[in-house]
Design a protein around this motif. Structure first.
Motif, PDB file in Angstrom:
ATOM      1  N   VAL A  23      76.755 -15.709  12.966  1.00 16.83           N
ATOM      2  CA  VAL A  23      77.523 -14.477  13.140  1.00 16.83           C
ATOM      3  C   VAL A  23      76.827 -13.551  14.129  1.00 16.83           C
ATOM      4  O   VAL A  23      77.483 -12.909  14.968  1.00 16.83           O
ATOM      5  N   SER A  24      75.513 -13.484  14.067  1.00 16.11           N
ATOM      6  CA  SER A  24      74.767 -12.662  15.021  1.00 16.11           C
ATOM      7  C   SER A  24      74.967 -13.159  16.441  1.00 16.11           C
ATOM      8  O   SER A  24      75.094 -12.364  17.388  1.00 16.11           O
ATOM      9  N   GLU A  25      75.014 -14.473  16.613  1.00 17.88           N
ATOM     10  CA  GLU A  25      75.263 -15.030  17.940  1.00 17.88           C
ATOM     11  C   GLU A  25      76.672 -14.685  18.408  1.00 17.88           C
ATOM     12  O   GLU A  25      76.884 -14.392  19.594  1.00 17.88           O
ATOM     13  N   ALA A  26      77.639 -14.700  17.502  1.00 21.00           N
ATOM     14  CA  ALA A  26      79.003 -14.306  17.854  1.00 21.00           C
ATOM     15  C   ALA A  26      79.021 -12.871  18.371  1.00 21.00           C
ATOM     16  O   ALA A  26      79.720 -12.560  19.351  1.00 21.00           O
ATOM     17  N   CYS A  27      78.246 -11.995  17.742  1.00 21.07           N
ATOM     18  CA  CYS A  27      78.154 -10.607  18.207  1.00 21.07           C
ATOM     19  C   CYS A  27      77.589 -10.552  19.614  1.00 21.07           C
ATOM     20  O   CYS A  27      78.103  -9.831  20.491  1.00 21.07           O
ATOM     21  N   ARG A  28      76.537 -11.310  19.856  1.00 27.17           N
ATOM     22  CA  ARG A  28      75.905 -11.300  21.186  1.00 27.17           C
ATOM     23  C   ARG A  28      76.847 -11.856  22.245  1.00 27.17           C
ATOM     24  O   ARG A  28      76.887 -11.369  23.377  1.00 27.17           O
ATOM     25  N   LEU A  29      77.604 -12.884  21.876  1.00 20.01           N
ATOM     26  CA  LEU A  29      78.563 -13.455  22.830  1.00 20.01           C
ATOM     27  C   LEU A  29      79.655 -12.452  23.201  1.00 20.01           C
ATOM     28  O   LEU A  29      80.270 -12.565  24.262  1.00 20.01           O
ATOM     29  N   GLY A  31      78.900  -9.301  23.559  1.00 19.19           N
ATOM     30  CA  GLY A  31      78.240  -8.209  24.268  1.00 19.19           C
ATOM     31  C   GLY A  31      77.574  -7.182  23.386  1.00 19.19           C
ATOM     32  O   GLY A  31      77.121  -6.138  23.873  1.00 19.19           O
ATOM     33  N   TYR A  32      77.474  -7.450  22.090  1.00 21.52           N
ATOM     34  CA  TYR A  32      76.800  -6.527  21.177  1.00 21.52           C
ATOM     35  C   TYR A  32      75.358  -6.996  20.981  1.00 21.52           C
ATOM     36  O   TYR A  32      75.107  -7.991  20.294  1.00 21.52           O
ATOM     37  N   SER A  33      74.415  -6.299  21.567  1.00 23.26           N
ATOM     38  CA  SER A  33      73.013  -6.706  21.483  1.00 23.26           C
ATOM     39  C   SER A  33      72.448  -6.506  20.074  1.00 23.26           C
ATOM     40  O   SER A  33      71.504  -7.187  19.681  1.00 23.26           O
ATOM     41  N   ASP A  34      73.025  -5.563  19.322  1.00 23.68           N
ATOM     42  CA  ASP A  34      72.589  -5.321  17.949  1.00 23.68           C
ATOM     43  C   ASP A  34      73.728  -5.693  17.001  1.00 23.68           C
ATOM     44  O   ASP A  34      74.678  -4.915  16.817  1.00 23.68           O
ATOM     45  N   PRO A  35      73.662  -6.886  16.373  1.00 20.75           N
ATOM     46  CA  PRO A  35      74.745  -7.321  15.476  1.00 20.75           C
ATOM     47  C   PRO A  35      75.001  -6.365  14.317  1.00 20.75           C
ATOM     48  O   PRO A  35      76.109  -6.320  13.783  1.00 20.75           O
ATOM     49  N   GLU A  36      73.985  -5.586  13.933  1.00 15.06           N
ATOM     50  CA  GLU A  36      74.156  -4.693  12.798  1.00 15.06           C
ATOM     51  C   GLU A  36      75.173  -3.597  13.077  1.00 15.06           C
ATOM     52  O   GLU A  36      75.731  -3.007  12.151  1.00 15.06           O
ATOM     53  N   LEU A  37      75.435  -3.315  14.351  1.00 13.19           N
ATOM     54  CA  LEU A  37      76.449  -2.322  14.688  1.00 13.19           C
ATOM     55  C   LEU A  37      77.826  -2.767  14.212  1.00 13.19           C
ATOM     56  O   LEU A  37      78.629  -1.950  13.746  1.00 13.19           O
ATOM     57  N   LEU A  38      78.098  -4.071  14.340  1.00  9.48           N
ATOM     58  CA  LEU A  38      79.373  -4.588  13.843  1.00  9.48           C
ATOM     59  C   LEU A  38      79.336  -4.800  12.335  1.00  9.48           C
ATOM     60  O   LEU A  38      80.348  -4.607  11.652  1.00  9.48           O
ATOM     61  N   ARG A  39      78.196  -5.186  11.811  1.00  6.96           N
ATOM     62  CA  ARG A  39      78.098  -5.385  10.363  1.00  6.96           C
ATOM     63  C   ARG A  39      78.285  -4.064   9.613  1.00  6.96           C
ATOM     64  O   ARG A  39      78.701  -4.057   8.455  1.00  6.96           O
ATOM     65  N   TYR A  40      77.984  -2.974  10.267  1.00  6.93           N
ATOM     66  CA  TYR A  40      78.208  -1.662   9.656  1.00  6.93           C
ATOM     67  C   TYR A  40      79.703  -1.406   9.476  1.00  6.93           C
ATOM     68  O   TYR A  40      80.124  -0.702   8.558  1.00  6.93           O
ATOM     69  N   ARG A  41      80.517  -2.010  10.334  1.00  3.70           N
ATOM     70  CA  ARG A  41      81.950  -1.759  10.320  1.00  3.70           C
ATOM     71  C   ARG A  41      82.758  -2.798   9.531  1.00  3.70           C
ATOM     72  O   ARG A  41      83.898  -2.538   9.150  1.00  3.70           O
ATOM     73  N   GLY A  42      82.194  -3.985   9.333  1.00  6.80           N
ATOM     74  CA  GLY A  42      82.958  -5.010   8.629  1.00  6.80           C
ATOM     75  C   GLY A  42      82.091  -6.134   8.127  1.00  6.80           C
ATOM     76  O   GLY A  42      80.881  -6.191   8.382  1.00  6.80           O
ATOM     77  N   THR A  43      82.703  -7.051   7.411  1.00  6.85           N
ATOM     78  CA  THR A  43      81.997  -8.208   6.872  1.00  6.85           C
ATOM     79  C   THR A  43      81.799  -9.257   7.964  1.00  6.85           C
ATOM     80  O   THR A  43      82.393  -9.179   9.043  1.00  6.85           O
ATOM     81  N   GLY A  56      89.873 -15.411  22.136  1.00  5.61           N
ATOM     82  CA  GLY A  56      91.037 -16.288  22.196  1.00  5.61           C
ATOM     83  C   GLY A  56      90.868 -17.579  21.434  1.00  5.61           C
ATOM     84  O   GLY A  56      91.849 -18.224  21.063  1.00  5.61           O
ATOM     85  N   ASN A  57      89.622 -17.986  21.181  1.00  4.18           N
ATOM     86  CA  ASN A  57      89.319 -19.177  20.390  1.00  4.18           C
ATOM     87  C   ASN A  57      87.841 -19.127  20.010  1.00  4.18           C
ATOM     88  O   ASN A  57      87.130 -18.182  20.371  1.00  4.18           O
ATOM     89  N   PHE A  58      87.392 -20.156  19.307  1.00  9.96           N
ATOM     90  CA  PHE A  58      86.006 -20.173  18.840  1.00  9.96           C
ATOM     91  C   PHE A  58      85.137 -21.142  19.636  1.00  9.96           C
ATOM     92  O   PHE A  58      84.020 -21.463  19.223  1.00  9.96           O
ATOM     93  N   ALA A  59      85.643 -21.603  20.781  1.00  4.37           N
ATOM     94  CA  ALA A  59      84.913 -22.588  21.580  1.00  4.37           C
ATOM     95  C   ALA A  59      83.510 -22.124  21.966  1.00  4.37           C
ATOM     96  O   ALA A  59      82.557 -22.912  21.875  1.00  4.37           O
ATOM     97  N   PRO A  60      83.313 -20.868  22.420  1.00  3.81           N
ATOM     98  CA  PRO A  60      81.943 -20.453  22.779  1.00  3.81           C
ATOM     99  C   PRO A  60      80.971 -20.558  21.611  1.00  3.81           C
ATOM    100  O   PRO A  60      79.813 -20.952  21.788  1.00  3.81           O
ATOM    101  N   LEU A  61      81.438 -20.214  20.422  1.00  2.00           N
ATOM    102  CA  LEU A  61      80.575 -20.282  19.248  1.00  2.00           C
ATOM    103  C   LEU A  61      80.353 -21.729  18.820  1.00  2.00           C
ATOM    104  O   LEU A  61      79.244 -22.116  18.437  1.00  2.00           O
TER     105      LEU A  61
END
Length: 252
Positions: A23-29, A31-43, A56-61
């Motif tokens: 999930v942290s890698e998904a955040c970085r992909l 453009g969020y360098s700090d995954p906790e910024l998104l974790r503060y907003r959602g699961t 558009g899809n999950f291919a990068p992940l």
């Protein structure tokens, strides 16, 4: 269950990515360098839902996971847990929510003939061992369960694999390894398993399902007992070693 191994000639332990790391890698992909910024907003599941919408899809992940889990046969042989699982000679059916092919490869390296089951058309066959990919796998990316929407769909338990699971649970003793009530779909599955078992003749003892729990507390004992699932406890900080000991005792 994260893949773990040691490099031949080395004592250092290497591990595959955990769910949190993915999930942290998904955040970085995104453009969020700090995954906790998104974790503060959602699961985590909501973050992955967001990822699917933005990309558009999950291919990068998926590509990132494939690279992280691109290990050779020697590494698989060095995985103590996978080696112990492959040694369960009386176990003919393995269910996994992991996407990788490491379990089936470890079984084949142990000389066992394996059929991978990811879709309805995979059910049946002559191989003596089957590995059921309950959340899809890299060979079936359209079936991979990533996001919140995927989980909601998975929780319906109305696909051919779900019917197969119910049948297998009714005809076999189940051992859960690497799961807990924090897994949203597993908690519901435990409830459904309890409903299945309590209506069967002579099933009041609940000895049809077991789960390996490290350092269990009254919390785990109470909740699993309510669902007629027996805890096999392990203790200490060395979870891999104690799990391997349990699996070896089952073989013995």
């Amino acid at each position: 269950m994260s893949f773990e191994w040691t490099t031949p000639g080395s004592t250092s332990v290497q591990r595959g990515p955990s769910w949190s790391e993915m999930v942290s890698e998904a955040c970085r992909l995104m453009g969020y360098s700090d995954p906790e910024l998104l974790r503060y907003r959602g699961t985590d599941l909501q973050i992955l839902e967001f990822f699917g919408q933005k990309k558009g899809n999950f291919a990068p992940l998926t590509n990132w996971l494939v690279r992280k889990l691109d290990v050779d046969d020697d590494a698989i042989k060095q995985s103590r847990v996978h080696t112990a699982l492959a040694a369960l000679s009386n176990s003919k059916t393995y269910y996994t929510t992991n996407y990788d092919d490491l379990l089936e490869r470890s079984l084949r390296l142990a000389g066992r003939q394996v059929r991978v089951v990811a879709r309805e058309r995979d059910i049946g066959g002559n191989e003596p061992v089957e590995v059921v990919k309950f959340h899809g796998d890299f060979n079936n990316p359209d079936l991979m369960v990533f996001s919140e929407a995927h989980y909601y769909k998975r929780l319906r338990y109305d696909t051919p694999l779900d019917f197969k699971l119910r049948s297998d649970l009714l005809n076999r003793v189940a051992l859960f390894v690497g799961y807990s009530f924090s897994d949203v779909n597993i908690g519901l599955l435990f409830d459904q398993l309890n409903e299945l078992l309590k209506t069967l003749p002579d099933s009041d003892t609940g000895k049809r399902a077991y789960i390996v729990v490290n350092n269990p507390s009254d919390f785990e004992y109470t909740l699993f007992q309510k669902r007629n699932i027996e805890i096999i406890p392990t203790f200490g900080d060395k979870r891999t070693e104690t799990l391997v000991e349990v699996l070896k005792e089952i073989v013995a």
